[in-house]
Scaffold this motif. Sequence first.
Motif, PDB file in Angstrom:
ATOM      1  N   GLU A 242       0.823  -1.217   0.000  1.00 41.59           N
ATOM      2  CA  GLU A 242       0.000   0.000   0.000  1.00 41.59           C
ATOM      3  C   GLU A 242       0.849   1.256   0.000  1.00 41.59           C
ATOM      4  O   GLU A 242       1.982   1.266   0.489  1.00 41.59           O
TER       5      GLU A 242
ATOM      6  N   LEU B 138      -5.917   8.569   5.081  1.00 42.16           N
ATOM      7  CA  LEU B 138      -6.596   8.741   6.364  1.00 42.16           C
ATOM      8  C   LEU B 138      -6.491  10.214   6.735  1.00 42.16           C
ATOM      9  O   LEU B 138      -5.407  10.782   6.723  1.00 42.16           O
TER      10      LEU B 138
ATOM     11  N   CYS C 136      -1.436   9.260  -3.133  1.00 43.77           N
ATOM     12  CA  CYS C 136      -1.705   8.051  -2.351  1.00 43.77           C
ATOM     13  C   CYS C 136      -2.995   7.395  -2.806  1.00 43.77           C
ATOM     14  O   CYS C 136      -3.937   8.061  -3.207  1.00 43.77           O
ATOM     15  N   ARG C 137      -3.026   6.084  -2.690  1.00 41.39           N
ATOM     16  CA  ARG C 137      -4.217   5.347  -3.076  1.00 41.39           C
ATOM     17  C   ARG C 137      -5.264   5.417  -1.980  1.00 41.39           C
ATOM     18  O   ARG C 137      -6.449   5.409  -2.226  1.00 41.39           O
ATOM     19  N   ARG C 138      -4.782   5.435  -0.737  1.00 43.76           N
ATOM     20  CA  ARG C 138      -5.708   5.504   0.398  1.00 43.76           C
ATOM     21  C   ARG C 138      -5.220   6.619   1.305  1.00 43.76           C
ATOM     22  O   ARG C 138      -4.008   6.761   1.521  1.00 43.76           O
TER      23      ARG C 138
ATOM     24  N   GLU D 238     -11.862   8.518   5.852  1.00 42.35           N
ATOM     25  CA  GLU D 238     -10.936   7.693   5.085  1.00 42.35           C
ATOM     26  C   GLU D 238     -11.352   7.718   3.624  1.00 42.35           C
ATOM     27  O   GLU D 238     -12.528   7.594   3.301  1.00 42.35           O
ATOM     28  N   LEU D 239     -10.377   7.917   2.766  1.00 39.03           N
ATOM     29  CA  LEU D 239     -10.645   7.961   1.332  1.00 39.03           C
ATOM     30  C   LEU D 239      -9.931   6.801   0.678  1.00 39.03           C
ATOM     31  O   LEU D 239      -8.734   6.607   0.877  1.00 39.03           O
ATOM     32  N   ASN D 240     -10.661   6.000  -0.091  1.00 38.07           N
ATOM     33  CA  ASN D 240     -10.082   4.852  -0.752  1.00 38.07           C
ATOM     34  C   ASN D 240     -10.338   4.973  -2.233  1.00 38.07           C
ATOM     35  O   ASN D 240     -11.478   4.963  -2.661  1.00 38.07           O
ATOM     36  N   ARG D 241      -9.270   5.132  -3.005  1.00 42.13           N
ATOM     37  CA  ARG D 241      -9.462   5.477  -4.408  1.00 42.13           C
ATOM     38  C   ARG D 241      -9.209   4.332  -5.352  1.00 42.13           C
ATOM     39  O   ARG D 241      -9.073   4.538  -6.546  1.00 42.13           O
TER      40      ARG D 241
ATOM     41  N   LEU E 102      -0.027   4.580   1.604  1.00 44.62           N
ATOM     42  CA  LEU E 102      -1.036   5.225   2.447  1.00 44.62           C
ATOM     43  C   LEU E 102      -0.608   6.633   2.824  1.00 44.62           C
ATOM     44  O   LEU E 102       0.529   6.855   3.231  1.00 44.62           O
TER      45      LEU E 102
ATOM     46  N   ARG F 278      -5.362   7.134  -9.744  1.00 47.54           N
ATOM     47  CA  ARG F 278      -4.340   8.141  -9.580  1.00 47.54           C
ATOM     48  C   ARG F 278      -3.655   8.519 -10.889  1.00 47.54           C
ATOM     49  O   ARG F 278      -3.052   9.561 -11.014  1.00 47.54           O
TER      50      ARG F 278
ATOM     51  N   SER G 282      -7.213   1.249  -7.305  1.00 50.40           N
ATOM     52  CA  SER G 282      -5.825   1.154  -7.738  1.00 50.40           C
ATOM     53  C   SER G 282      -5.498   1.989  -8.964  1.00 50.40           C
ATOM     54  O   SER G 282      -4.350   2.237  -9.247  1.00 50.40           O
TER      55      SER G 282
END
Length: 234
Positions: free
Chosen positions: A34, A214, A210-212, A224-227, A36, A232, A229
């Motif tokens: 990851e 906090l 970043c992909r994720r 929390e943001l989760n984008r 992060l 980006r 794979s």
Amino acid sequence: DAILRVDDIQKYYGNKGSLTKAVDHISFTVDKGEFLGIMGPSGSGKTTLLNCISTIDTVTSGHIFVEGQDITTLHGGRLSDFRGRKLGFIFQDFNLLDTLTAYENVSLALSIAGVKPAEIQKRVKQIAEALNISEVLSKYPYQMSGGQQQRVAAARAMVTNPAIVLADEPTGALDSNSSRMLLTMLTELNERLSATILMVTHDAFSASYCRRILFIKDGKIFHELNRGSDSRKN
Ligand code: ADP
Ligand code: ADP
């Protein structure tokens, strides 16, 4: 599987009269590979959180597991051993030693860890090729460009094959061009060398790599943001 598990940690500074809850019940996990980001305004507890993970600071309560091992209970030789083997650091100002060549800067941690010379040579050569710094290995920091110094610093962080690479405001002192170069390099470490990276920043541009992400405020995770794979790359 989680390479890092932060389990309900708190960090207080001061005493009863004036208590600062710098980290206030934070939990999260980071999987292998990851990238992060931990984002928040100045004073939100980012550096404190990172310092607890890097064992520079001790937690007031809670536990931090790296590859299943509780690092909050490590002391002395075991603690420095953990830092040397499992963590890589990327600093704002590179932190290269001026009196050592690039090769010596990169190999120092391995020498300290007692790795055999032949193995050191092999690993430095490998990481230098991956980061495109083979031709500057005999140079001193002042003889290299800023971008080359950045890559040497990254090679130093990666040469021990750490479980996690920690970066605290890595672009904080850089102009936008150098920032972009550094962030691209971190992305390459993540994608090509499968580095697990944890980056602390107050800067949305940096976090966008970043992909994720906090988001922390007043020592707590509030979003929390989760984008996924692929988001980006564009
Ligand atoms: P950030 O990295 O997000 O700017 P910090 O982790 O540096 O936040 O700080 C979080 C809070 O803890 C702030 O209120 C800060 O003043 C306080 N703090 C940080 N380090 C110390 C310290 N060594 N002693 C006392 N208070 C501290
Ligand atoms: P950052 O925003 O990058 O955390 P700071 O200026 O907040 O930078 O903190 C720089 C250093 O000072 C950190 O090592 C932090 O632990 C320490 N620090 C921050 N606030 C305090 C404080 N109130 N008392 C003592 N040390 C502090």
